[in-house]
Design a protein around this motif. Structure first.
Motif, mmCIF file in Angstrom:
data_model
loop_
_atom_site.group_PDB
_atom_site.id
_atom_site.type_symbol
_atom_site.label_atom_id
_atom_site.label_comp_id
_atom_site.label_asym_id
_atom_site.label_seq_id
_atom_site.Cartn_x
_atom_site.Cartn_y
_atom_site.Cartn_z
ATOM 1 N N ILE A 11 -2.006 -58.619 -16.395
ATOM 2 C CA ILE A 11 -2.603 -57.644 -17.038
ATOM 3 C C ILE A 11 -2.757 -56.444 -16.122
ATOM 4 N N ALA A 12 -2.655 -56.767 -14.713
ATOM 5 C CA ALA A 12 -2.589 -55.828 -13.291
ATOM 6 C C ALA A 12 -1.978 -54.410 -13.651
ATOM 7 N N PRO A 13 -0.708 -54.467 -14.483
ATOM 8 C CA PRO A 13 -0.212 -53.380 -14.619
ATOM 9 C C PRO A 13 -0.674 -52.327 -15.479
ATOM 10 N N LEU A 14 -1.723 -52.787 -16.394
ATOM 11 C CA LEU A 14 -2.631 -51.771 -16.940
ATOM 12 C C LEU A 14 -3.592 -51.046 -16.191
ATOM 13 N N LEU A 15 -3.942 -51.537 -15.282
ATOM 14 C CA LEU A 15 -4.854 -51.144 -14.055
ATOM 15 C C LEU A 15 -4.319 -50.061 -13.223
ATOM 16 N N MET A 16 -2.909 -50.919 -12.971
ATOM 17 C CA MET A 16 -2.272 -49.903 -11.870
ATOM 18 C C MET A 16 -1.621 -48.622 -12.471
ATOM 19 N N ASN A 17 -1.693 -48.623 -13.933
ATOM 20 C CA ASN A 17 -1.118 -47.604 -14.550
ATOM 21 C C ASN A 17 -2.108 -46.343 -14.494
ATOM 22 N N ARG A 18 -3.696 -46.863 -14.455
ATOM 23 C CA ARG A 18 -4.715 -46.089 -14.384
ATOM 24 C C ARG A 18 -5.239 -45.527 -13.240
ATOM 25 N N PHE A 19 -5.129 -46.375 -12.147
ATOM 26 C CA PHE A 19 -5.964 -45.945 -10.904
ATOM 27 C C PHE A 19 -4.630 -46.287 -9.720
ATOM 28 N N LYS A 20 -4.829 -45.293 -8.884
ATOM 29 C CA LYS A 20 -3.884 -45.251 -7.703
ATOM 30 C C LYS A 20 -4.524 -46.656 -6.920
ATOM 31 N N LEU A 21 -3.309 -47.154 -6.110
ATOM 32 C CA LEU A 21 -3.456 -48.389 -5.703
ATOM 33 C C LEU A 21 -4.693 -48.663 -4.640
ATOM 34 N N ALA A 34 4.461 -43.955 -14.878
ATOM 35 C CA ALA A 34 3.258 -43.618 -15.638
ATOM 36 C C ALA A 34 3.822 -42.669 -16.857
ATOM 37 N N ALA A 35 4.914 -41.653 -16.862
ATOM 38 C CA ALA A 35 5.146 -40.838 -17.673
ATOM 39 C C ALA A 35 5.647 -41.513 -18.938
ATOM 40 N N ALA A 36 6.036 -42.849 -18.502
ATOM 41 C CA ALA A 36 6.915 -43.457 -19.934
ATOM 42 C C ALA A 36 5.766 -44.435 -20.735
ATOM 43 N N SER A 37 4.557 -44.501 -20.250
ATOM 44 C CA SER A 37 3.847 -45.368 -20.581
ATOM 45 C C SER A 37 3.080 -44.641 -22.151
ATOM 46 N N THR A 38 3.452 -45.501 -22.978
ATOM 47 C CA THR A 38 2.805 -44.846 -24.383
ATOM 48 C C THR A 38 1.848 -46.023 -25.075
ATOM 49 N N THR A 39 1.994 -47.155 -24.673
ATOM 50 C CA THR A 39 1.201 -48.357 -25.437
ATOM 51 C C THR A 39 0.824 -49.430 -24.346
ATOM 52 N N TRP A 62 1.132 -52.378 -24.688
ATOM 53 C CA TRP A 62 2.225 -53.452 -24.575
ATOM 54 C C TRP A 62 3.551 -52.857 -23.610
ATOM 55 N N HIS A 63 3.739 -51.704 -23.926
ATOM 56 C CA HIS A 63 4.794 -51.359 -23.137
ATOM 57 C C HIS A 63 4.442 -51.471 -21.651
ATOM 58 N N THR A 64 3.324 -50.975 -20.918
ATOM 59 C CA THR A 64 2.713 -51.031 -19.808
ATOM 60 C C THR A 64 2.937 -52.347 -19.318
ATOM 61 N N THR A 119 4.730 -54.910 -20.295
ATOM 62 C CA THR A 119 6.329 -55.278 -20.387
ATOM 63 C C THR A 119 7.313 -54.638 -19.457
ATOM 64 N N GLU A 120 6.656 -53.494 -19.059
ATOM 65 C CA GLU A 120 7.672 -52.675 -18.371
ATOM 66 C C GLU A 120 8.092 -53.201 -16.953
ATOM 67 N N GLY A 121 7.491 -54.039 -16.312
ATOM 68 C CA GLY A 121 7.739 -54.515 -15.018
ATOM 69 C C GLY A 121 8.660 -55.669 -15.293
ATOM 70 N N TRP A 122 8.533 -56.437 -16.451
ATOM 71 C CA TRP A 122 9.575 -57.497 -16.576
ATOM 72 C C TRP A 122 10.904 -56.977 -17.335
ATOM 73 N N LYS A 123 10.729 -55.643 -18.073
ATOM 74 C CA LYS A 123 12.168 -55.165 -18.390
ATOM 75 C C LYS A 123 12.841 -54.687 -17.393
ATOM 76 N N MET A 124 12.095 -53.961 -16.420
ATOM 77 C CA MET A 124 12.737 -53.461 -15.015
ATOM 78 C C MET A 124 13.612 -54.624 -14.424
ATOM 79 N N ILE A 125 12.818 -55.851 -14.032
ATOM 80 C CA ILE A 125 13.447 -56.814 -13.588
ATOM 81 C C ILE A 125 14.708 -57.241 -14.274
ATOM 82 N N TRP A 126 14.572 -57.262 -15.641
ATOM 83 C CA TRP A 126 15.664 -57.880 -16.456
ATOM 84 C C TRP A 126 16.927 -56.892 -16.449
ATOM 85 N N LYS A 127 16.623 -55.461 -16.143
ATOM 86 C CA LYS A 127 17.553 -54.459 -16.418
ATOM 87 C C LYS A 127 18.391 -54.261 -15.126
ATOM 88 N N VAL A 128 17.743 -54.355 -13.886
ATOM 89 C CA VAL A 128 18.200 -54.079 -12.597
ATOM 90 C C VAL A 128 18.781 -55.224 -11.929
#
Length: 426
Positions: free
Chosen positions: A62-72, A212-217, A219-221, A223-232
């Motif tokens: 669940i860390a991506p949710l927090l990383m989307n909201r706070f600076k590291l 952060a600009a792409a974060s709409t939900t 669930w998207h936030t 799964t974003e890291g998982w999708k990036m690993i699979w895509k690249v």
């Protein structure tokens, strides 16, 4: 801000993480002694590290949710301060209640602290590229962090036993509270340079991470890291190699190494200690060697990683077949530098493979995934040890490392120029 390769904020980050790791080792040892004394049950004592690993894995998910909201840096400060306050509650409670303390409440506080701690490693690894300059700076930074992690992991366990024996569990917890407080205070010095917050710094960064600009939900936030690993392709390959290598990595857990010393080398527990000490010395020496070789390695991270994997895999195979104790010591001493060469360059490649916005989410996914793989590996290797025997178990670990090496050699096209990778990865 980046006139030197390693900046002042990086040293604050390095210091706070080293202090926090040392505090972790101290309090785990103190609580283990306390639980063993109270319950006289190894199962109860073993439950605590298992619970900590589970909490960190869930936290990483669940860390991506927090990383989307706070600076590291803010997230690190929140984590360290939260752990400090929770630990104060734990230490005070144990001081007041003594032998009447409820273990359920103790375990609940440990779970909460471990949950907060689950953010720190991915946040730290994602911050490093923002706080250093140049390719060699990133490699040096990762080498320093690896060396300090190894020193705290090995020396910390030995020293913490002595400290607990001298001070007792209660006073050791108070000392740990002071160290946690220092870790939280040093976190205040971790500041992101303004230019690092706006975009990628590496020429190898792959497109597609607009963060952060792409974060709409939510669930998207998540799964974003998982999708990036699979895509690249590059990230997918590195993660796959990590998983294969990690499947065999659990053979260096204490129970397996002790069994190998007894069965294959025909020695007792004292040689188990010698083997562990030699591996630790090799790992620290390897980290320092990579630090010294940063200029020679230059941007050849892939070649350095593959050389490290090849050396480590071959030495592990020889170690499995060897029956001479002194040769075993030399082999594990030599394994350390190769293991560090592989691990440090792999981490550097991952950090350079995605932009600053997406890197924290990718690191969180990898931390959770590798924690899960390690737990599975422990269970599988324990079962295989009974079936295959301890010598064949180490041969299997060597084969897995060499298999990961083969995957890297076959997929090395993924490490070509950014434009080629970007076109194929997108």
């Amino acid at each position: 801000m980046k006139s030197s390769i390693l900046t002042r904020p990086f040293y604050f980050l390095w210091t706070t993480q080293t202090a926090a790791n040392a505090a972790d080792v101290l309090y785990i040892m103190a609580l283990t002694v306390l639980v063993l004394t109270r319950t006289e049950s190894l199962v109860s004592a073993a439950f605590m590290p298992l619970m900590r690993s589970g909490a960190q894995m869930v936290s990483g998910l669940i860390a991506p949710l927090l990383m989307n909201r706070f600076k590291l840096p803010a997230l690190l400060l929140l984590s360290q301060t939260g752990q400090f306050l929770l630990f104060i509650c734990l230490a005070v409670y144990l001081q007041l209640q003594g032998s009447d303390a409820l273990l359920v409440l103790v375990f609940a506080l440990v779970f909460a602290m471990s949950f907060l701690d689950g953010w720190t490693v991915p946040a730290r690894n994602a911050l490093v590229p923002r706080l250093v300059a140049h390719e060699q700076g990133l490699l040096k930074a990762n080498s320093l962090i690896s060396v300090s992690d190894q020193v705290v992991m090995f020396a910390g366990w030995g020293l913490s036993g002595v400290i607990v024996a001298l001070l007792g569990p209660s006073h050791t917890l108070l000392l740990t509270a002071v160290i946690y407080g220092l870790a939280a205070a040093f976190t205040l010095g971790v500041k992101e340079p303004a230019e690092a917050q706006s975009g990628p710094q590496s020429t190898d960064v792959l497109p597609g991470g607009n963060g952060a600009a792409a974060s709409t939900t939510k669930w998207h936030t998540l799964t974003e890291g998982w999708k990036m690993i699979w895509k690249v392709p590059r990230l997918r390959l590195l993660t796959f190699m990590d998983i294969i290598d990690m499947l065999g990595g659990s053979v260096w857990v204490g129970a397996f190494t002790l069994a190998f010393v007894q069965v294959a080398l025909g020695k007792g527990e004292e040689w188990w200690g010698f083997i562990n000490a030699a591996y630790f010395a090799g790992s620290v020496g390897g980290g320092l060697l990579v630090l010294a070789m940063a200029r020679a390695i230059g941007s050849n991270f892939l070649a350095a990683m593959l050389i490290g994997m090849a050396g480590y895999g071959v030495l592990t195979a020889i170690y499995a077949l060897n029956t001479q104790p002194f040769i075993a010591l030399i082999l594990v001493l030599l394994m350390g530098p190769f293991a560090e060469l592989s691990m440090i360059n792999r981490r550097t490649l991952i950090q350079r493979s995605v932009d600053n916005d997406m890197l924290p989410k990718v690191m969180s996914v990898q931390a959770s995934l590798l924690n899960l793989v390690f737990c599975i590996s422990l269970l599988v290797m324990a079962a295989l040890a009974e079936w295959l025997g301890i010598v064949n178990l180490y041969l299997l670990a060597a084969v897995l490392t060499l298999l990961a090496l083969g995957v890297g050699l076959i997929g090395r096209r993924a490490f070509r120029s950014t434009n080629e990778i970007g076109t194929k990865g997108d």
